[in-house]
Scaffold this active site. Structure first.
Site, mmCIF file in Angstrom:
data_model
loop_
_atom_site.group_PDB
_atom_site.id
_atom_site.type_symbol
_atom_site.label_atom_id
_atom_site.label_comp_id
_atom_site.label_asym_id
_atom_site.label_seq_id
_atom_site.Cartn_x
_atom_site.Cartn_y
_atom_site.Cartn_z
ATOM 1 N N CYS A 112 -6.990 -55.783 -20.522
ATOM 2 C CA CYS A 112 -6.177 -57.002 -20.633
ATOM 3 C C CYS A 112 -4.927 -56.961 -19.753
ATOM 4 O O CYS A 112 -4.281 -57.990 -19.535
ATOM 5 C CB CYS A 112 -5.787 -57.246 -22.081
ATOM 6 S SG CYS A 112 -7.210 -57.480 -23.144
ATOM 7 N N HIS A 245 0.612 -61.770 -22.750
ATOM 8 C CA HIS A 245 -0.844 -61.741 -22.888
ATOM 9 C C HIS A 245 -1.210 -62.346 -24.243
ATOM 10 O O HIS A 245 -0.571 -62.077 -25.255
ATOM 11 C CB HIS A 245 -1.333 -60.289 -22.799
ATOM 12 C CG HIS A 245 -2.750 -60.119 -23.239
ATOM 13 N ND1 HIS A 245 -3.775 -60.831 -22.692
ATOM 14 C CD2 HIS A 245 -3.305 -59.327 -24.201
ATOM 15 C CE1 HIS A 245 -4.914 -60.482 -23.285
ATOM 16 N NE2 HIS A 245 -4.650 -59.573 -24.211
ATOM 17 N N ASN A 275 -8.732 -64.708 -26.585
ATOM 18 C CA ASN A 275 -8.239 -63.628 -25.719
ATOM 19 C C ASN A 275 -9.179 -63.515 -24.525
ATOM 20 O O ASN A 275 -10.322 -63.081 -24.671
ATOM 21 C CB ASN A 275 -8.208 -62.323 -26.520
ATOM 22 C CG ASN A 275 -7.723 -61.137 -25.695
ATOM 23 O OD1 ASN A 275 -7.613 -61.222 -24.481
ATOM 24 N ND2 ASN A 275 -7.454 -60.027 -26.375
#
Ligand code: UT7
Length: 316
Positions: A112, A245, A275
């Site tokens: 990520c 994020h 996500n």
């Protein structure tokens, strides 16, 4: 020499799945997902949609937005952990799709944190005079590596891609002012796939100790924010846009609480995309693109498997 963002583009798969459309056998609920994560829906790649195809679409839009011809790009750095092939790198497929035949193209594996890691690498090439115009891409298709029978992970992820064009400019107080990346492999088993090319011969599926990841994300978001404020002699009030994020809206709420930042300055769009791993930050930037490009201090914060974490301050 500084790296200045001059164009941004994103791409999403055509299929969107809301929480209520998830398979009944998962034994989950719209309420649970919204309350614990903030997610309402996610985009999922279908036939012919891959990390490379989404990246190519995002890159084309970013180049058009920047008014840059593909042949003027001399570096493509793509953050992903769901590449189209084991090799070649997904970045070279994108390079070929765009008709670029010079410079270098390679992938960065930081889960990520992939976009911020890619940004840091591209910025370093520009500052060293080794590149003049770079495409920085974050793209993932985690729908292909989630275990669709594991409700604790499969509801959390979505697919997408985002690309930012950065250009070398003689600019002292404009562009990417600072960028930091970090990792600590001691946490590598908190979030990982159950296999890999050199172990099981397959990609495996996502396994996660959610609460460990949650705590670490809050801690590192706060630490990274402080690090960037110190590096740039700023206070929290000098931040105009904060783009963390998007892993869980509760992680971002904790960051808001601890840092004391005005929550109107913090982008939370996890409800729309879930996500999207390396794509999450450029997708978020795109949602506030007018504010981002119209000037001010934008802070990016990332955290992902590894653990990896990173941050950047962009001033336009
Ligand atoms: O981008 C990479 C970084 N990733 C992250 O940052 C993710 C960080 N972690 C999280 O966001 C959260 O830990 C999760 C969303 C993954 C989980 O939320 P939680 O509040 O930590 O829940 P939990 O794991 O403690 O589970 C609570 C309960 C459990 O049931 P019991 O044992 O209390 O009966 C789970 O089995 O919720 C259950 N559960 C679900 N129930 C309905 C877990 N997943 C689901 C689900 N639907 N999808």
């Amino acid at each position: 020499m500084n790296s200045v963002p001059i164009g941004l583009g994103v791409a999403l798969p055509s299929r969107c799945i809301t929480n209520t459309e998830l398979p009944k056998e998962l034994n989950t609920s719209d309420d649970w997902i919204i309350q614990r994560t903030g997610i309402h829906q996610r985009y999922v790649a279908g036939d012919g949609e891959t990390t490379a195809s989404l990246s190519t679409e995002a890159a084309r839009k970013a180049l058009a937005n920047a008014k840059i011809h593909p042949q003027d790009v001399d570096l493509v750095v793509l953050g992903t952990t769901t590449g189209d092939y084991t090799f070649p790198a997904t970045a070279v497929i994108v390079q070929k799709n765009l008709g670029i035949s010079k410079g270098a193209a390679f992938d960065i594996s930081a889960a990520c944190s992939g976009f911020v890691f890619a940004l840091d690498v591209a910025d370093s090439y520009i500052k060293l005079g080794k590149a003049r115009c770079a495409l920085v891409i974050g793209a993932d298709t985690y729908s292909r590596i989630v275990d669709w029978s594991d409700r604790s992970t499969c509801v959390l992820f979505g697919d997408g891609a985002g690309a930012l064009v950065i250009q070398a400019q003689e600019a002292q107080n404009r562009g990417l002012m600072s960028c930091s990346i970090h990792s600590d492999g001691n946490y590598s088993r908190c979030l990982l796939t159950s296999g890999g090319v050199s172990t099981t011969g397959s990609a495996g599926s996502i396994k996660m100790f959610g609460q460990e990841v949650f705590k670490f994300a809050v801690e590192k978001f706060c630490e990274s924010l402080t690090e960037q404020l110190i590096n740039n002699h700023m206070t929290i009030d000098d931040v105009d846009l904060l783009i963390p994020h998007q892993a869980n809206s509760r992680i971002i709420q904790k960051l808001i609480e601890i840092s004391g930042i005005d929550e109107k300055k913090v982008l939370i769009n996890i409800s729309k995309y879930a996500n999207t791993s390396a794509a999450s930050i450029p997708l978020a930037l795109n949602d506030v693109r007018n504010a981002f490009f119209s000037g001010g201090n934008t802070m990016l914060l990332s955290m992902g498997a590894g653990f990896t974490w990173g941050s950047a301050l962009i001033r336009l």
